[in-house]
Structures are given as structure tokens and as C-alpha cells.
Design an enzyme around this catalytic site. Structure first.
Site, PDB file in Angstrom:
ATOM      1  N   LYS A  13     -21.411 -68.742  20.152  1.00  0.00           N
ATOM      2  CA  LYS A  13     -22.698 -68.917  19.465  1.00  0.00           C
ATOM      3  C   LYS A  13     -22.517 -69.293  17.993  1.00  0.00           C
ATOM      4  O   LYS A  13     -23.188 -70.174  17.496  1.00  0.00           O
ATOM      5  CB  LYS A  13     -23.523 -67.614  19.495  1.00  0.00           C
ATOM      6  CG  LYS A  13     -24.062 -67.202  20.823  1.00  0.00           C
ATOM      7  CD  LYS A  13     -25.054 -66.036  20.674  1.00  0.00           C
ATOM      8  CE  LYS A  13     -24.488 -64.828  19.953  1.00  0.00           C
ATOM      9  NZ  LYS A  13     -23.467 -64.076  20.692  1.00  0.00           N
ATOM     10  N   ARG A  88     -31.775 -59.402  20.746  1.00  0.00           N
ATOM     11  CA  ARG A  88     -30.775 -58.804  21.632  1.00  0.00           C
ATOM     12  C   ARG A  88     -31.391 -57.807  22.602  1.00  0.00           C
ATOM     13  O   ARG A  88     -30.689 -57.267  23.445  1.00  0.00           O
ATOM     14  CB  ARG A  88     -29.745 -58.078  20.791  1.00  0.00           C
ATOM     15  CG  ARG A  88     -28.374 -58.762  20.761  1.00  0.00           C
ATOM     16  CD  ARG A  88     -27.544 -58.004  19.771  1.00  0.00           C
ATOM     17  NE  ARG A  88     -26.150 -58.137  19.847  1.00  0.00           N
ATOM     18  CZ  ARG A  88     -25.426 -58.908  19.029  1.00  0.00           C
ATOM     19  NH1 ARG A  88     -26.006 -59.718  18.189  1.00  0.00           N
ATOM     20  NH2 ARG A  88     -24.119 -58.869  19.091  1.00  0.00           N
ATOM     21  N   ARG A 127      -8.997 -63.959  19.677  1.00  0.00           N
ATOM     22  CA  ARG A 127      -9.587 -64.053  18.341  1.00  0.00           C
ATOM     23  C   ARG A 127      -9.113 -62.871  17.488  1.00  0.00           C
ATOM     24  O   ARG A 127      -8.790 -63.036  16.312  1.00  0.00           O
ATOM     25  CB  ARG A 127     -11.125 -64.032  18.484  1.00  0.00           C
ATOM     26  CG  ARG A 127     -11.889 -64.102  17.183  1.00  0.00           C
ATOM     27  CD  ARG A 127     -13.363 -64.435  17.407  1.00  0.00           C
ATOM     28  NE  ARG A 127     -14.177 -63.256  17.639  1.00  0.00           N
ATOM     29  CZ  ARG A 127     -15.460 -63.285  17.978  1.00  0.00           C
ATOM     30  NH1 ARG A 127     -16.093 -64.441  18.134  1.00  0.00           N
ATOM     31  NH2 ARG A 127     -16.146 -62.180  18.165  1.00  0.00           N
ATOM     32  N   ARG A 136     -12.670 -58.130  12.007  1.00  0.00           N
ATOM     33  CA  ARG A 136     -13.869 -57.410  12.405  1.00  0.00           C
ATOM     34  C   ARG A 136     -13.500 -56.075  13.027  1.00  0.00           C
ATOM     35  O   ARG A 136     -12.679 -56.013  13.935  1.00  0.00           O
ATOM     36  CB  ARG A 136     -14.665 -58.251  13.413  1.00  0.00           C
ATOM     37  CG  ARG A 136     -15.488 -59.329  12.744  1.00  0.00           C
ATOM     38  CD  ARG A 136     -16.276 -60.115  13.755  1.00  0.00           C
ATOM     39  NE  ARG A 136     -17.174 -59.273  14.538  1.00  0.00           N
ATOM     40  CZ  ARG A 136     -18.211 -59.751  15.219  1.00  0.00           C
ATOM     41  NH1 ARG A 136     -18.455 -61.032  15.212  1.00  0.00           N
ATOM     42  NH2 ARG A 136     -18.976 -58.945  15.905  1.00  0.00           N
ATOM     43  N   ARG A 147     -19.353 -53.825  23.957  1.00  0.00           N
ATOM     44  CA  ARG A 147     -20.335 -54.841  23.549  1.00  0.00           C
ATOM     45  C   ARG A 147     -20.783 -55.681  24.745  1.00  0.00           C
ATOM     46  O   ARG A 147     -21.949 -56.073  24.839  1.00  0.00           O
ATOM     47  CB  ARG A 147     -19.755 -55.722  22.426  1.00  0.00           C
ATOM     48  CG  ARG A 147     -19.755 -54.990  21.068  1.00  0.00           C
ATOM     49  CD  ARG A 147     -18.760 -55.586  20.082  1.00  0.00           C
ATOM     50  NE  ARG A 147     -19.054 -56.949  19.719  1.00  0.00           N
ATOM     51  CZ  ARG A 147     -18.139 -57.826  19.300  1.00  0.00           C
ATOM     52  NH1 ARG A 147     -16.866 -57.492  19.206  1.00  0.00           N
ATOM     53  NH2 ARG A 147     -18.500 -59.052  18.993  1.00  0.00           N
TER      54      ARG A 147
HETATM   55  P1  AMP Z   1     -22.521 -60.020  16.250  1.00  0.00           P
HETATM   56  O1  AMP Z   1     -21.804 -60.500  15.040  1.00  0.00           O
HETATM   57  O2  AMP Z   1     -23.744 -60.799  16.557  1.00  0.00           O
HETATM   58  O3  AMP Z   1     -21.617 -59.853  17.440  1.00  0.00           O
HETATM   59  O4  AMP Z   1     -23.043 -58.533  15.901  1.00  0.00           O
HETATM   60  C1  AMP Z   1     -22.151 -57.493  15.549  1.00  0.00           C
HETATM   61  C2  AMP Z   1     -22.828 -56.143  15.738  1.00  0.00           C
HETATM   62  O5  AMP Z   1     -23.984 -56.056  14.889  1.00  0.00           O
HETATM   63  C3  AMP Z   1     -23.360 -55.870  17.131  1.00  0.00           C
HETATM   64  O6  AMP Z   1     -22.367 -55.374  18.006  1.00  0.00           O
HETATM   65  C4  AMP Z   1     -24.452 -54.849  16.846  1.00  0.00           C
HETATM   66  O7  AMP Z   1     -23.895 -53.572  16.564  1.00  0.00           O
HETATM   67  C5  AMP Z   1     -25.028 -55.370  15.537  1.00  0.00           C
HETATM   68  N1  AMP Z   1     -26.129 -56.343  15.785  1.00  0.00           N
HETATM   69  C6  AMP Z   1     -26.128 -57.673  15.497  1.00  0.00           C
HETATM   70  N2  AMP Z   1     -27.293 -58.247  15.848  1.00  0.00           N
HETATM   71  C7  AMP Z   1     -28.044 -57.261  16.384  1.00  0.00           C
HETATM   72  C8  AMP Z   1     -29.340 -57.210  16.957  1.00  0.00           C
HETATM   73  N3  AMP Z   1     -30.105 -58.320  17.061  1.00  0.00           N
HETATM   74  N4  AMP Z   1     -29.785 -56.010  17.415  1.00  0.00           N
HETATM   75  C9  AMP Z   1     -29.052 -54.901  17.322  1.00  0.00           C
HETATM   76  N5  AMP Z   1     -27.810 -54.868  16.812  1.00  0.00           N
HETATM   77  C10 AMP Z   1     -27.306 -56.035  16.341  1.00  0.00           C
END
Ligand code: AMP
Length: 201
Positions: A13, A88, A127, A136, A147
Site C-alpha cells: 500500500k 481499518r 523487509r 519499525r 497484525r
Molecule cells: P501501518 O503503518 O498502517 O501498518 O500501521 C501501524 C500500526 O498503527 C497498526 O498496526 C496499528 O496499531 C496502528 N494503526 C494505523 N492505522 C490505524 C487505523 N486506521 N486504526 C487503528 N490503528 C491503526
């Protein structure tokens, strides 16, 4: 142009969002990036989110909806935006619809990147290795599995939510990066059933 990009962690993404913002001159709204900045800056949102993110769980809906609500009113979003990692949950999707309605805006496309889960785990672990595992806090195998579980349980229904409205377009996220980009371009120029013909399905 206002686009929602859906797909599990590691589906590409972020890479595709970067291409979309360049091509269309729109803003990249990644709730993950915004939350990581908030954690680094130790803001009240960041303090609330840090531990949840490290576990691989979802930050509460009201928090992320608040973050997005503030963000889409800013000047760099005037041309549009790509939402990456939001919504999400179905509650977030409903929150987004309500927000857009108030601002008299519509989504132009909802694109889902579909993936093969085993290949995905290998990709995410790769990664983590490439970045020395330190880029990360949530890119370790255990949290990645968590996740993915959370994605299946909470986020897969978001795709159904848009599918039922005839707004969802699916692209094979396992193709080479350029091919995925080409398919997304195709999806953006193809009329969506729900939006243009008033049917769902
Ligand atoms: P990402 O970088 O999109 O994988 O997000 C990393 C982490 O941020 C996720 O595993 C969640 O803990 C939190 N997070 C990101 N976007 C959301 C969302 N829309 N709703 C809830 N938690 C989020």
C-alpha cells in the site's frame, strides 16, 4: 481525486500510495505514519497509541477518526488524498462516510490489494531483515502475525462494506510493483458500478 487503498500489512500500500500522490498531486494520508510521528513526539495521542501499536493491535476508532478528520481539512488535501491504512474497521469506514458527507465530498475509488498470506509473511520478514529489524518496532514475526490476524478479523469486513456498496475494486497485489501500479491506474479510470450505475455488487 480521493482514494482509499486497502490491503494487509506488507501488501505494498505504501509503495503504491507514493506513486499515486506523485502522479495525481494529492496528499498521502497514512494513519500508521501519523501515529508513529505522534509516538515520537510524545503527544497525548502518541502516548495512548505506543503500546497498542507495538503489540500489533488497533488504536481506538475515535482516535484515528479524529486524526483523519483534522488532516483532511488541511490545504494540501484540497486536490484530494490517498488514505493508506485507514479505514481499518467498519466503524472507521462509517466514520469516514460521515466526515466526507459533512464536507460534501465523495470517494472516487476504493482499491483493495489482494495477497497470498504466506508470501506476505516472507515479504514482511524480508523487509525487517533489510532494515536490520530496527526500522519499525512492529515488524517482527510475532507482531506481524498478530497484525495479519487483526487484519482478517477487523479490516477484511471493510472490503465487504465497500463491496456491498459496489465501490470496491480489487487488484492483485502479488504482481510486480509496476504491474500493480498499472492495474490501479486501470481501476481509477474504470467506472465503478455502485457510483455510476446505482447498483451494488
Ligand atoms: P501501518 O503503518 O498502517 O501498518 O500501521 C501501524 C500500526 O498503527 C497498526 O498496526 C496499528 O496499531 C496502528 N494503526 C494505523 N492505522 C490505524 C487505523 N486506521 N486504526 C487503528 N490503528 C491503526
Amino acid at each position: 481525486m480521493r482514494i482509499v487503498l486497502l490491503g494487509p500489512p506488507g501488501s505494498g500500500k505504501g509503495t503504491q500510495a507514493a506513486r499515486l500522490i506523485e502522479r495525481h498531486g494529492i496528499a498521502h494520508l497514512s494513519t500508521g505514519d501519523m501515529l508513529r510521528s505522534a509516538v515520537a513526539a510524545k503527544t497525548p495521542v502518541g502516548l495512548r497509541a505506543a503500546e497498542i501499536m507495538e503489540r500489533g493491535d488497533l488504536v481506538p476508532d475515535d482516535v484515528v477518526i479524529g486524526v483523519i478528520s483534522d488532516r483532511i481539512g488541511q490545504p494540501d488535501c484540497a486536490n484530494g488524498f490517498v488514505l493508506d491504512g485507514f479505514p481499518r474497521t467498519v466503524a472507521q469506514a462509517e466514520g469516514l462516510s460521515a466526515l466526507l458527507q459533512v464536507k460534501d465530498l465523495e470517494l472516487d475509488a476504493v482499491v483493495e490489494l489482494t495477497v497470498d498470506e504466506e508470501a506476505l509473511l516472507a515479504r514482511i520478514e524480508g523487509r525487517a531483515r533489510e532494515t536490520g529489524g530496527a526500522a519499525r518496532a512492529d515488524d517482527n514475526p510475532e507482531t506481524v502475525k498478530r497484525r495479519l490476524d487483526v487484519y482478517r478479523r477487523e479490516t477484511a469486513p471493510v472490503a465487504d462494506y465497500y463491496r456491498e456498496r459496489g465501490e470496491l475494486q480489487s487488484v492483485d497485489g502479488m504482481l510486480p510493483i509496476d504491474d500493480v501500479t498499472a492495474q490501479i491506474d486501470g481501476a481509477l479510470s474504470a467506472p465503478q458500478t455502485g457510483k455510476f450505475a446505482g447498483t451494488s455488487g
